[in-house]
Enzyme design. Structure first.
Site, short mmCIF file in Angstrom:
data_model
loop_
_atom_site.label_atom_id
_atom_site.label_comp_id
_atom_site.label_asym_id
_atom_site.label_seq_id
_atom_site.Cartn_x
_atom_site.Cartn_y
_atom_site.Cartn_z
N VAL A 9 34.36 -14.79 119.77
CA VAL A 9 35.48 -14.47 118.88
C VAL A 9 36.32 -15.73 118.74
O VAL A 9 36.53 -16.47 119.70
CB VAL A 9 36.36 -13.32 119.42
CG1 VAL A 9 35.64 -12.00 119.34
CG2 VAL A 9 36.83 -13.60 120.84
N SER A 10 36.77 -15.99 117.53
CA SER A 10 37.73 -17.06 117.29
C SER A 10 39.10 -16.44 117.17
O SER A 10 39.26 -15.23 117.16
CB SER A 10 37.36 -17.84 116.03
OG SER A 10 37.34 -16.97 114.92
N THR A 11 40.13 -17.26 117.05
CA THR A 11 41.49 -16.75 117.04
C THR A 11 41.71 -15.75 115.92
O THR A 11 42.31 -14.69 116.12
CB THR A 11 42.49 -17.92 116.89
OG1 THR A 11 42.25 -18.85 117.94
CG2 THR A 11 43.92 -17.43 116.97
N ASP A 13 39.42 -14.02 114.41
CA ASP A 13 38.52 -12.87 114.52
C ASP A 13 39.02 -11.83 115.52
O ASP A 13 38.65 -10.66 115.43
CB ASP A 13 37.12 -13.33 114.97
CG ASP A 13 36.42 -14.13 113.88
OD1 ASP A 13 36.68 -13.83 112.70
OD2 ASP A 13 35.65 -15.03 114.22
#
Length: 481
Positions: A9-11, A13
């Site tokens: 997960v990215s920020t 997401d």
């Protein structure tokens, strides 16, 4: 089949439904169970972008693949693995090399056929386009914020703190910032300033000690005269061209005035044009003295002699073209050059005393302010130590309250004001403008700082018609800063 379960997960997401690490884990493990596979390892990247493959868990997974610990790589969606077409190609090539399959539990791919590889490449291209398009929109938004004098984000620089999203002066750190600018203007190097800051117990925002490079970055930052600078570096922390910067004046409270900042930038530009050996030289006039015949720089040399059993060290300056036979200028002894320049300075005694009176007049208003800042900084440090002692259980709550309550009454005793510098009684004008007297009491480093602060260029040669013991130096050109 031994399955490598990869999640990311990215920020941006993390706020999306279904993309959190727990949600991905639940669906991926359910898929593994439905296929009758075996979980070999789980790799979870939290808050990490897919713009490249420089990810700790991805590197660990690739290492396990090379060691033969995996048969299939399972992801929730293709963009969890990568959003770059080039990175996808490289990863798939790496998987194929070690006979590892790739599978997405929400998408159908068959990388064993040409049409399957084409399809997955198209999907990756769309994912890359989405990421780059989002990055462009974010950049445009941040650029507009900067033009509106709104801070686009990021941690506050040293000397400031964030209050409701805006920069506000952090007075204890701001006093250190002012002192760094003043010390550089007086002639101290970034390394010397860093050593001073570390001795004073100053630490950066991340708690790190100061170094020459961090001091240089601070001195170059226009944030300290109240300007907002954006787009200074690219995504790889490389400096952009100045024409790409966005600098908006008066965006927040200033710690120093703009005139001081401008003077510092000019001084830094002048120093950057000098060779490092000149900046670190122990010779007082290195980088300042030029040959009066060919106008080339003169370099410092030492010579050792013995007389009556004693050893003497003489310091000279020699034209750099003399060794190559392109100049016939004789060497210049440093002590004779000093006498000539000090005599020339004494001829400007009236101007020196006028400048001294201006400095004294400015100090009458600057010094009390600086002392108030220093007292505030010492009070803040004292409070920080008490708070730390209370948090660690070394100080009771009652004792902590008593110390805070008594602080205003104890301030004069705890933080006595230092004596005012530069007073008439301590330093009469006749002594402060007596250059030979000041020179005789100054250290080698102080002499070097004095010359670099006063003189821009000297062209000199030995005066003709004198014997070797009685030669004097003739100054053909002396340019002051």
């Amino acid at each position: 089949m031994r399955t490598a379960v990869y999640m990311r997960v990215s920020t941006e997401d993390q706020a999306r439904e279904g993309f959190s690490i727990p949600a991905q884990r639940e669906k991926l493990l359910a898929y593994v169970h439905s296929q009758g596979w075996e979980v070999a390892a789980i790799y979870a990247e939290e808050g990490v972008s897919a713009k490249d493959t420089n990810r700790p868990e991805l590197k660990r997974m690739l290492k396990d693949i090379r060691e033969g610990k995996t048969d299939v790589v399972l992801v929730y969606r293709l963009d969890r693995l990568t959003r770059s077409v080039l990175d996808l190609y490289r990863l798939l090539h790496e998987f194929e090399k070690y006979d590892v399959r790739f599978k997405s539990c929400t998408e159908v791919y068959d990388t064993t056929t040409a049409i399957g590889r084409l399809f997955i490449t198209l999907v990756a291209a769309l994912a890359q386009w989405e990421r780059e398009n989002l990055a462009e929109r974010v950049k445009l938004g941040m650029e507009q914020m900067a033009k509106e004098r709104k801070r686009p984000g990021g941690p506050p620089p040293f000397g400031y703190e964030l209050v409701d999203g805006a920069l506000a002066i952090q007075h204890a750190e701001a006093a250190g910032v002012r002192e760094m600018f003043v010390r550089y203007e007086k002639g101290e190097s970034p390394r010397q300033i860093a050593e001073w800051a570390n001795r004073q117990g100053l630490r950066g925002k991340n708690g790190a000690s100061w170094g020459a490079s961090s001091v240089l970055r601070l001195l170059k930052n226009p944030v300290y005269h109240g300007a907002l600078r954006w787009n200074y570096t690219d995504g790889l922390q490389r400096q952009n061209a100045p024409e790409q910067w966005i600098v908006e004046e008066a965006a927040h409270p200033a710690i120093i005035d703009k005139d001081l900042f401008t003077r510092i930038q000019k001084k830094m530009a002048a120093r950057s044009s000098l060779h490092p050996r000149v900046l670190g030289s122990t010779f007082c006039f290195s980088g300042l003295l030029y040959c009066s015949l060919c106008h080339s720089p003169m370099r410092g040399k030492t010579a050792n002699t013995k007389s009556a059993g004693k050893r003497y060290v003489h310091r000279y300056y020699v034209c750099k073209n003399k060794r190559a036979g392109r100049c016939e200028a004789p060497a210049i002894r440093e002590d004779r050059l000093e006498q000539a320049i000090l005599s020339e300075l004494m001829s400007y005694s009236y101007e020196a005393r006028a400048a001294l009176e201006e400095v004294r007049a400015s100090l009458s208003s600057v010094v009390p302010f600086a002392e108030a800042e220093a007292r505030e900084q010492r009070r803040a440090l004292k409070l920080q130590r008490w708070e730390a002692a209370y948090e660690e259980g070394l100080l009771t709550l009652e004792a902590f309250r008593q110390k805070i309550a008594a602080l205003p009454q104890q301030s004069d005793a705890l933080f006595p004001d230092p004596p005012l510098p530069f007073t008439r009684a301590a330093f009469p004008p006749s002594e402060l403008t007596d250059w030979p007297l000041l020179w005789s009491h100054a250290s080698e480093e102080e002499r070097r700082m004095l010359m670099t602060a006063l003189v821009k260029r000297v062209e000199a040669a030995e005066a003709p018609g004198r014997n070797a013991h009685g030669r004097t130096i003739q100054l053909h050109r002396l340019i002051f800063l």
